[in-house]
Enzyme design. Structure first.
Site, mmCIF file in Angstrom:
data_model
loop_
_atom_site.group_PDB
_atom_site.id
_atom_site.type_symbol
_atom_site.label_atom_id
_atom_site.label_comp_id
_atom_site.label_asym_id
_atom_site.label_seq_id
_atom_site.Cartn_x
_atom_site.Cartn_y
_atom_site.Cartn_z
ATOM 1 N N CYS A 2 0.837 -1.198 0.000
ATOM 2 C CA CYS A 2 0.000 0.000 0.000
ATOM 3 C C CYS A 2 0.875 1.253 0.000
ATOM 4 O O CYS A 2 2.060 1.206 0.278
ATOM 5 C CB CYS A 2 -0.897 0.011 1.236
ATOM 6 S SG CYS A 2 -1.863 -1.504 1.425
ATOM 7 N N ARG A 27 1.672 1.265 -5.987
ATOM 8 C CA ARG A 27 1.837 0.366 -4.844
ATOM 9 C C ARG A 27 0.549 -0.354 -4.473
ATOM 10 O O ARG A 27 0.565 -1.303 -3.670
ATOM 11 C CB ARG A 27 2.338 1.150 -3.625
ATOM 12 C CG ARG A 27 3.660 1.844 -3.829
ATOM 13 C CD ARG A 27 4.075 2.599 -2.584
ATOM 14 N NE ARG A 27 4.333 1.697 -1.480
ATOM 15 C CZ ARG A 27 5.502 1.113 -1.232
ATOM 16 N NH1 ARG A 27 6.522 1.338 -2.019
ATOM 17 N NH2 ARG A 27 5.651 0.313 -0.205
ATOM 18 N N TRP A 75 -3.676 -1.951 -1.420
ATOM 19 C CA TRP A 75 -3.668 -3.265 -2.052
ATOM 20 C C TRP A 75 -4.184 -4.226 -0.990
ATOM 21 O O TRP A 75 -3.570 -4.409 0.053
ATOM 22 C CB TRP A 75 -2.252 -3.656 -2.490
ATOM 23 C CG TRP A 75 -2.205 -4.928 -3.273
ATOM 24 C CD1 TRP A 75 -2.381 -5.083 -4.615
ATOM 25 C CD2 TRP A 75 -1.941 -6.248 -2.752
ATOM 26 N NE1 TRP A 75 -2.263 -6.399 -4.961
ATOM 27 C CE2 TRP A 75 -1.989 -7.144 -3.849
ATOM 28 C CE3 TRP A 75 -1.688 -6.754 -1.475
ATOM 29 C CZ2 TRP A 75 -1.777 -8.511 -3.699
ATOM 30 C CZ3 TRP A 75 -1.482 -8.111 -1.326
ATOM 31 C CH2 TRP A 75 -1.525 -8.975 -2.433
ATOM 32 N N ASN A 101 0.489 0.128 5.955
ATOM 33 C CA ASN A 101 0.994 -0.726 4.884
ATOM 34 C C ASN A 101 1.619 -1.941 5.544
ATOM 35 O O ASN A 101 2.521 -1.805 6.362
ATOM 36 C CB ASN A 101 2.042 0.036 4.061
ATOM 37 C CG ASN A 101 2.785 -0.864 3.083
ATOM 38 O OD1 ASN A 101 2.298 -1.914 2.697
ATOM 39 N ND2 ASN A 101 3.976 -0.443 2.677
ATOM 40 N N GLY A 102 1.133 -3.147 5.187
ATOM 41 C CA GLY A 102 1.695 -4.361 5.769
ATOM 42 C C GLY A 102 0.622 -5.268 6.325
ATOM 43 O O GLY A 102 -0.558 -5.162 5.981
ATOM 44 N N GLU A 490 10.059 -14.963 -18.700
ATOM 45 C CA GLU A 490 9.798 -13.548 -18.458
ATOM 46 C C GLU A 490 8.828 -12.989 -19.499
ATOM 47 O O GLU A 490 7.942 -12.188 -19.166
ATOM 48 C CB GLU A 490 11.115 -12.770 -18.466
ATOM 49 C CG GLU A 490 10.971 -11.265 -18.330
ATOM 50 C CD GLU A 490 10.299 -10.804 -17.055
ATOM 51 O OE1 GLU A 490 9.894 -9.626 -17.015
ATOM 52 O OE2 GLU A 490 10.165 -11.605 -16.102
ATOM 53 N N LYS A 494 5.210 -11.267 -18.556
ATOM 54 C CA LYS A 494 4.790 -9.917 -18.955
ATOM 55 C C LYS A 494 3.390 -9.964 -19.570
ATOM 56 O O LYS A 494 2.549 -9.116 -19.279
ATOM 57 C CB LYS A 494 5.778 -9.319 -19.970
ATOM 58 C CG LYS A 494 7.074 -8.853 -19.365
ATOM 59 C CD LYS A 494 6.924 -7.570 -18.588
ATOM 60 C CE LYS A 494 7.128 -7.639 -17.130
ATOM 61 N NZ LYS A 494 7.708 -8.602 -16.356
ATOM 62 N N GLU A 497 0.679 -10.775 -16.906
ATOM 63 C CA GLU A 497 0.534 -9.703 -15.920
ATOM 64 C C GLU A 497 -0.367 -8.580 -16.405
ATOM 65 O O GLU A 497 -1.201 -8.071 -15.653
ATOM 66 C CB GLU A 497 1.910 -9.094 -15.595
ATOM 67 C CG GLU A 497 2.737 -9.872 -14.607
ATOM 68 C CD GLU A 497 4.051 -9.169 -14.315
ATOM 69 O OE1 GLU A 497 4.445 -9.132 -13.140
ATOM 70 O OE2 GLU A 497 4.700 -8.666 -15.260
ATOM 71 N N HIS A 513 7.227 -32.975 -24.147
ATOM 72 C CA HIS A 513 6.897 -33.727 -22.942
ATOM 73 C C HIS A 513 5.612 -33.214 -22.295
ATOM 74 O O HIS A 513 5.432 -33.340 -21.085
ATOM 75 C CB HIS A 513 8.056 -33.666 -21.943
ATOM 76 C CG HIS A 513 9.298 -34.325 -22.440
ATOM 77 N ND1 HIS A 513 9.437 -35.690 -22.561
ATOM 78 C CD2 HIS A 513 10.466 -33.796 -22.903
ATOM 79 C CE1 HIS A 513 10.630 -35.978 -23.044
ATOM 80 N NE2 HIS A 513 11.279 -34.840 -23.261
ATOM 81 N N LYS A 612 3.370 -2.938 -7.187
ATOM 82 C CA LYS A 612 4.772 -2.868 -7.572
ATOM 83 C C LYS A 612 5.700 -3.397 -6.490
ATOM 84 O O LYS A 612 6.592 -4.189 -6.746
ATOM 85 C CB LYS A 612 5.126 -1.407 -7.885
ATOM 86 C CG LYS A 612 6.534 -1.207 -8.402
ATOM 87 C CD LYS A 612 6.671 -1.787 -9.784
ATOM 88 C CE LYS A 612 8.030 -1.555 -10.376
ATOM 89 N NZ LYS A 612 8.179 -2.275 -11.654
#
Length: 617
Positions: A2, A27, A75, A101-102, A490, A494, A497, A513, A612
């Site tokens: 947050c 955030r 968040w 935040n947390g 990666e 992307k 996301e 496989h 983020k």
């Protein structure tokens, strides 16, 4: 995750807080709120599910009403995104307001105690428990002051937090505390700023105090900043730092999104990461963090790289680099798993932590575990004076500049640059790289920013056109071999996301496989196929895909004919050493994800459910 903003001074607190929240929205952005200590010493509060713009729509009447206030962009952890779960939260008596935040891990036990004492709760959050615990300490001991009550409450909770608290009986006073989540205090001229990072106050001051772990501060115009330890109230003399951040770095600069801006900043960010470290004319790499601890690396039984998400993918490429050039065994671990599986670590090991923010909670916890076991800790992060930078024994900053887009782009390629420098330097010093090979590698690496510039110029428009054909796809497969297997991971990350298309990255050899069962005329497959390393094997993989009518988007070395003749779409990158090809190949894959997401109408900079800086487990 947050974002927190606070202000006390002579300006309109509403404007400061709202503008600060906009800059911290990366955030967390599922809800937002603001509380002001108005001129009549009563709280004005507004909060809502949604983004900061939604908060502005319901709170503009608060503009100009106060010189003290704080805000929050959330968040969600405890409780779904909703008006009632949004911060700030008030105590039962309405006198204390808190943003957080947390995570308070023992909130349920404390909540049960408070309910037995007659407290009621309006939300599902752990934060409301903390604000009422502060009230409880003031209720049972009317003689203690507000900061002492905050300290007492913080000594009863465990978890991770950054908090800012106001009390309407203590006008103009802000109390902040930190354990595991970042908090900065900006020092202005007769004004003070509080924020999760320095971006909300960069245009007002260049001086800041970064609150240390386990510290709290009482802030007022009359008495300034008084910093104490939470555990025993010991007074702390703070270190004031000069901010290097500037306003231009955190604005879009004419680009539609921060993500696109940051993709195009990569030639500069890679160059800045190498600047002063690689001196081709003198034939040296200068890295004090490695040079000062060279014996630790040379004699390490093994190197363990710990990271999460995109940084983990960088770590996988780092494993290839270090093992090939330095011939030191490397393991790459998810930080979130490492800390819980009783890993075998000793004082003969080196642990490298990679994190863009330098605040990743899982990585921090894993580092603490490794440190307890005596390992030498080396950090790679982008944010100066972040938590990981402080806990490590040595390290390297990436110097990528602020990365606002939630999906990492320039931080990833900067991390690969640092890992390349480390691997080449260690390989040269321990004799595994000859002077000739060393010079060849550093010359090529020094030229990578120019080659990234070429990739952006030559592929941008073409990738934008390709994206139109695949914006409605429901699945993607990304394939690569060797160094480019992590690049495939990666690339898939992307896409998922920011576009919300299901995408998987695989080693190309593993396709037969299992994943080959998914391939048909509706399946786009991105295959990274530079003409180095395992090229012939990649050619066979493309033939297998085409035999099943899959749609191939191939990233190839410029001038390639064999793979190009079979692929549906060909994205060319300049020739390079195989070890640097992931940097070049990642750029068009970032653009592909970006333009597909834009065509699908997704919020590119703020993808759903993500944030983020992951400062909670």
């Amino acid at each position: 995750m947050c974002g927190i903003v606070g202000y006390t001074g002579f300006q309109d607190a509403y404007e400061i807080v709202i503008n600060g929240l906009r800059r911290l929205e990366y955030r967390g952005y599922d809800s937002a709120g603001i509380v002001l200590d108005s001129y009549n010493n009563t709280f004005d509060i507004a909060k809502t599910k949604g983004k900061v713009d939604d908060l502005v729509a319901i709170s503009e009447n608060l503009r100009g009403k106060a010189k003290v206030g704080m805000g929050h962009t959330r968040w969600a952890t405890h409780g779904v995104p909703s008006d009632r779960n949004s911060h700030p939260h008030l105590s039962n008596n309405g006198k204390i307001a808190l943003v957080h935040n947390g995570i308070i891990e023992n909130y349920d036990t404390i909540k049960t105690m408070l309910v037995e004492k007659g407290f009621t709760f309006q939300s599902e959050t752990d934060t409301e428990v903390l604000v009422n615990l502060i009230q409880y300490f003031m209720d049972i001991n009317p003689d203690i002051d507000f900061p002492t009550a905050v300290r007492n409450a913080l000594n009863e909770v465990y978890g991770a937090y950054a908090i800012t608290v106001m009390h309407d009986d203590f006008p103009g006073l802000l109390v902040v505390g930190r354990l595991g989540s970042p908090l900065a205090i900006g020092l202005g001229d007769n004004e003070y700023f509080i924020a999760s990072d320095a971006s909300p106050f960069v245009e007002f001051t260049k001086e800041a105090i970064y609150l240390e772990e386990g510290h709290m501060a009482t802030i007022s115009l009359q008495d300034g900043v008084d910093i104490r330890t939470i555990v025993d109230n010991s007074k702390i003399d703070p270190t004031v730092q000069e901010l290097k951040l500037n306003l231009e770095q955190i604005e879009k600069g004419g680009y539609e999104h921060f993500m696109l801006k940051e993709i195009f900043e990569q030639p500069k960010s890679i160059h800045d990461t190498m600047r002063g470290r690689i001196l081709v004319d003198e034939g040296i790499i200068i890295m004090a963090g490695i040079w000062d601890h060279l014996e630790k690396f040379k004699n390490a039984h093994k190197i363990t790289i710990i990271a999460c998400g995109t940084s983990w993918h960088a770590g996988l490429i780092g494993e290839y680099l270090i093992e090939e050039f330095a011939r030191i065994p490397v393991e790459v671990e998810y930080a979130s798993e490492f800390r819980y599986r009783n890993p075998i670590i000793s004082d003969k090991d080196v642990v490298i932590a990679i994190s863009q923010s330098g605040e990743t909670a899982d990585t921090m916890a894993a580092l603490k575990l490794a440190k307890e076991k005596g390992a030498f800790i080396y950090g790679i992060c982008n944010v100066v004076d972040s938590s990981i930078a402080r806990i490590t024994d040595a390290g390297s900053y990436t110097h990528a500049g602020p990365e606002i887009g939630v999906a990492s782009t320039k931080a990833f390629t900067a991390q690969l640059t640092i890992l390349s420098l480390i691997a080449i330097k260690l390989g040269h010093h321990n004799g595994n790289l000859s002077k000739q090979d060393f010079m060849k590698l550093i010359t090529e690496l020094d030229n990578i920013p120019n080659k990234v510039e070429e990739v952006l110029a030559s592929t941008h428009d073409y990738v934008k056109e390709i994206s139109k054909q695949y914006a409605d796809a429901t699945n993607f497969l990304y394939l690569g071999r060797g160094y480019n297997y992590p690049a495939a991971l990666e690339g898939a990350l992307k896409l998922k996301e920011i576009s919300y298309i299901h995408a998987e990255g695989y080693p190309a050899a593993e396709m037969k496989h299992g994943p080959i069962a998914l391939i048909d005329e509706n399946m786009p497959i991105v295959i990274i196929a530079p003409k180095k390393g395992h090229y012939d094997k990649i050619v066979s993989n493309v033939q297998e895909i085409k035999a099943r009518k899959g749609k191939v988007i191939a990233v190839v070395t410029r001038g390639d004919e064999q793979v190009a003749s079979m692929a549906d779409h060909v994205i060319e990158i300049p020739d390079s050493e195989e070890c640097f090809s992931p940097i070049l190949a990642s750029v068009p894959l970032q653009l592909l994800a970006y333009y597909i997401a834009v065509l699908r109408g997704a919020n590119v900079d703020q993808p759903r459910n993500l944030a983020k800086s992951v400062t909670v487990e």
